[in-house]
Design a protein around this motif. Structure first.
Motif, PDB file in Angstrom:
ATOM      1  N   GLY A   1      21.692 -46.600 -16.459  1.00 54.98           N
ATOM      2  CA  GLY A   1      22.313 -45.864 -17.549  1.00 54.98           C
ATOM      3  C   GLY A   1      23.792 -45.638 -17.310  1.00 54.98           C
ATOM      4  O   GLY A   1      24.615 -45.750 -18.241  1.00 54.98           O
ATOM      5  N   TYR A   2      24.147 -45.346 -16.069  1.00 50.91           N
ATOM      6  CA  TYR A   2      25.556 -45.152 -15.716  1.00 50.91           C
ATOM      7  C   TYR A   2      26.345 -46.440 -15.937  1.00 50.91           C
ATOM      8  O   TYR A   2      27.427 -46.435 -16.534  1.00 50.91           O
ATOM      9  N   ARG A   3      25.770 -47.568 -15.477  1.00 49.66           N
ATOM     10  CA  ARG A   3      26.460 -48.848 -15.597  1.00 49.66           C
ATOM     11  C   ARG A   3      26.634 -49.251 -17.064  1.00 49.66           C
ATOM     12  O   ARG A   3      27.696 -49.730 -17.474  1.00 49.66           O
ATOM     13  N   VAL A   4      25.575 -49.056 -17.853  1.00 50.96           N
ATOM     14  CA  VAL A   4      25.649 -49.453 -19.264  1.00 50.96           C
ATOM     15  C   VAL A   4      26.698 -48.625 -19.996  1.00 50.96           C
ATOM     16  O   VAL A   4      27.520 -49.156 -20.760  1.00 50.96           O
ATOM     17  N   ALA A   5      26.691 -47.322 -19.778  1.00 52.14           N
ATOM     18  CA  ALA A   5      27.667 -46.463 -20.464  1.00 52.14           C
ATOM     19  C   ALA A   5      29.088 -46.802 -20.049  1.00 52.14           C
ATOM     20  O   ALA A   5      29.999 -46.833 -20.887  1.00 52.14           O
ATOM     21  N   ARG A   6      29.311 -47.055 -18.762  1.00 52.88           N
ATOM     22  CA  ARG A   6      30.659 -47.395 -18.303  1.00 52.88           C
ATOM     23  C   ARG A   6      31.128 -48.732 -18.870  1.00 52.88           C
ATOM     24  O   ARG A   6      32.293 -48.871 -19.264  1.00 52.88           O
ATOM     25  N   SER A   7      30.210 -49.726 -18.896  1.00 50.49           N
ATOM     26  CA  SER A   7      30.619 -51.045 -19.403  1.00 50.49           C
ATOM     27  C   SER A   7      30.853 -51.012 -20.912  1.00 50.49           C
ATOM     28  O   SER A   7      31.772 -51.656 -21.423  1.00 50.49           O
ATOM     29  N   ALA A   8      30.040 -50.240 -21.644  1.00 53.38           N
ATOM     30  CA  ALA A   8      30.177 -50.191 -23.104  1.00 53.38           C
ATOM     31  C   ALA A   8      31.410 -49.426 -23.544  1.00 53.38           C
ATOM     32  O   ALA A   8      31.961 -49.694 -24.615  1.00 53.38           O
ATOM     33  N   THR A   9      31.849 -48.467 -22.730  1.00 57.37           N
ATOM     34  CA  THR A   9      33.023 -47.674 -23.092  1.00 57.37           C
ATOM     35  C   THR A   9      34.266 -48.130 -22.351  1.00 57.37           C
ATOM     36  O   THR A   9      35.283 -47.425 -22.360  1.00 57.37           O
ATOM     37  N   GLY A  10      34.183 -49.262 -21.695  1.00 55.89           N
ATOM     38  CA  GLY A  10      35.342 -49.779 -20.981  1.00 55.89           C
ATOM     39  C   GLY A  10      35.722 -48.953 -19.776  1.00 55.89           C
ATOM     40  O   GLY A  10      36.870 -48.983 -19.332  1.00 55.89           O
ATOM     41  N   GLY A  11      34.741 -48.198 -19.217  1.00 54.16           N
ATOM     42  CA  GLY A  11      35.001 -47.393 -18.025  1.00 54.16           C
ATOM     43  C   GLY A  11      35.776 -46.125 -18.304  1.00 54.16           C
ATOM     44  O   GLY A  11      36.164 -45.415 -17.381  1.00 54.16           O
ATOM     45  N   ALA A  12      35.968 -45.809 -19.596  1.00 51.32           N
ATOM     46  CA  ALA A  12      36.777 -44.630 -19.921  1.00 51.32           C
ATOM     47  C   ALA A  12      35.945 -43.391 -20.215  1.00 51.32           C
ATOM     48  O   ALA A  12      36.473 -42.357 -20.558  1.00 51.32           O
ATOM     49  N   GLY A  13      34.630 -43.512 -20.084  1.00 53.62           N
ATOM     50  CA  GLY A  13      33.776 -42.358 -20.329  1.00 53.62           C
ATOM     51  C   GLY A  13      33.435 -42.205 -21.792  1.00 53.62           C
ATOM     52  O   GLY A  13      32.315 -42.433 -22.200  1.00 53.62           O
TER      53      GLY A  13
END
Length: 419
Positions: free
Chosen positions: A322-334
């Motif tokens: 979940g952490y990886r997916v959220a970071r990749s989908a938001t460009g690492g900006a949270g």
């Protein structure tokens, strides 16, 4: 793959579990059957109107490697291939499924046996062709990527922004799942090797009986068998950790995903007695439902408690995914909290679909059968809930990283004067 099938036909002992699907009739036909079995296609047993699959999933990995390696080698000298655009090369690799399906159809047709006892073992043509198309396409695609990378042209592959984002989400969700399966494979195979060396639950005699011989399997042969089933063990142990429900096609140690000395302490004894004493033999897959919790009576307290480390691994992997997916989908900006939670929850459906597919591919009449619906629901819930928490962590991490950033519209400070 025909060479692999020939080696299996010649080298496997009669008491080997793997030999059930291969060693039957002439060596040449057994070699063809071994090659076709690597696709994980099902086989029809005509005398009992039953379908079986025994071949370990490890030989599917060999088949994929052969397809990828073939495309990689052919890319170097087939005229016109190196001049293709990168995306064309990938399509060329996908087309590998067509010749593979044709060859496997020939292998399957040539492998059919009609022994004197009237039991005919023949490959299911539909599953053989469909799976050959799938594995050939995946292996060929990987081989084309391999070739492009070796030529330094991987950057030429053109993807639309939407496709790139989908691939980033899939990668974020599946990398932790692959890591979970690797750890589960190591743990599960270690357990099976130890129990095989101990001959727990009289595994040698059970394996020989299943293979249709009166001579017990040797310790070395039994250990080789359980090592060949390593990928299958990894999937089953991950399913156990997720709390999925199993049923056993055979009420003994080889019918369990994790072997124990007395299998009757795991499954419902009443179900076993009803099946074994009944006259209705139309089904060869009795219910015998159980989960990881049912091992409490078959394991010492310390080992039973330690078995829940599998569940901890599943939860940790889902959180990480979940952490990886959220970071990749938001460009690492949270990004916004709700957005990160939503992206993290995508782990649930991605994991559910993947595990249902893997579970269907390794369903066999040994080492237990996980119930597909239970597998899907459990991984869906675990992936969605823990993935959402992972997305929450990603959002908070992004907020922390951006806390020191300048507000919008504020110009940066002037550079220091030159020395």
């Amino acid at each position: 793959m025909l060479l692999v099938g020939l080696v299996l036909a010649v080298a496997l002992p009669k008491a080997s579990i793997t030999s059930v699907e291969i060693v039957d009739g002439s060596t040449i036909k057994a070699a063809f059957r071994g090659a076709a079995s690597a696709t994980l296609a099902t086989f029809d047993v005509t005398s009992v109107d039953y379908v079986i699959r025994i071949m370990p999933a490890i030989f599917l990995l060999v088949l994929l490697l052969v397809c990828a390696g073939s495309v990689r080698v052919l890319s170097s000298f087939v005229p016109g291939v190196r001049e293709m655009a990168a995306n064309q090369r990938l399509l060329w690799g996908l087309a590998t499924g067509v010749p593979l399906a044709i060859l496997m159809f020939v292998f399957g047709f040539a492998s059919k046996e009609s022994p004197s006892d009237g039991v005919t073992l023949s490959v299911s043509v539909a599953s053989l062709i469909l799976l050959s198309l799938l594995w050939g396409a995946l292996g060929g695609f990987a081989g084309a990527l391999w070739a492009l990378r070796s030529e330094g042209r991987l950057g030429e592959v053109r993807l639309s922004p939407a496709v790139a984002r989908v691939l980033a989400v899939l990668k974020g969700a599946l990398v932790p799942l692959v890591a979970l399966l690797v750890v589960s494979t190591i743990v599960g195979t270690s357990v099976w090797v130890i129990q095989a060396a101990r001959n727990a639950g009289d595994m040698k005699a059970i394996a020989a009986s299943y293979a249709g011989t009166d001579d017990p399997a040797s310790t070395g042969g039994l250990i080789l068998d359980v090592v060949l089933f390593a990928p299958d063990n990894g999937i089953h142990f991950a399913e156990l950790g997720a709390g999925a429900q199993f049923h056993t096609p055979i009420f003994d140690t080889l019918g369990l995903p994790a072997p124990v000395t007395d299998a009757r302490d795991v499954y419902d004894t009443d179900d076993a007695q009803e099946f074994l004493q009944g006259d209705d033999l139309s089904t060869l897959t009795p219910e015998g439902a159980f989960r990881i919790f049912n091992y409490s009576g078959a394991l010492p307290a310390a080992l039973f408690i330690a078995s829940f480390l599998l569940s901890a691994l599943v939860l940790a992997a889902a959180l990480w995914a979940g952490y990886r997916v959220a970071r990749s989908a938001t460009g690492g900006a949270g990004g916004a909290l709700g957005r990160s939670l939503g992206y993290g929850a995508l782990v649930g459906p991605i994991w559910a679909v993947t595990m249902i597919a893997l579970n269907a591919l390794i369903q066999k009449d040994i080492m237990g059968k996980a119930v597909g619906l239970s597998v899907g629901l459990n991984f869906l819930v675990i992936g969605a809930v823990l993935g959402a928490f992972g997305g929450l962590l990603a959002a908070s991490r992004g907020s922390t990283d951006g806390a020191s950033a300048l507000p919008a519209g504020v110009p940066p400070p002037p550079p220091p004067p030159p020395a």
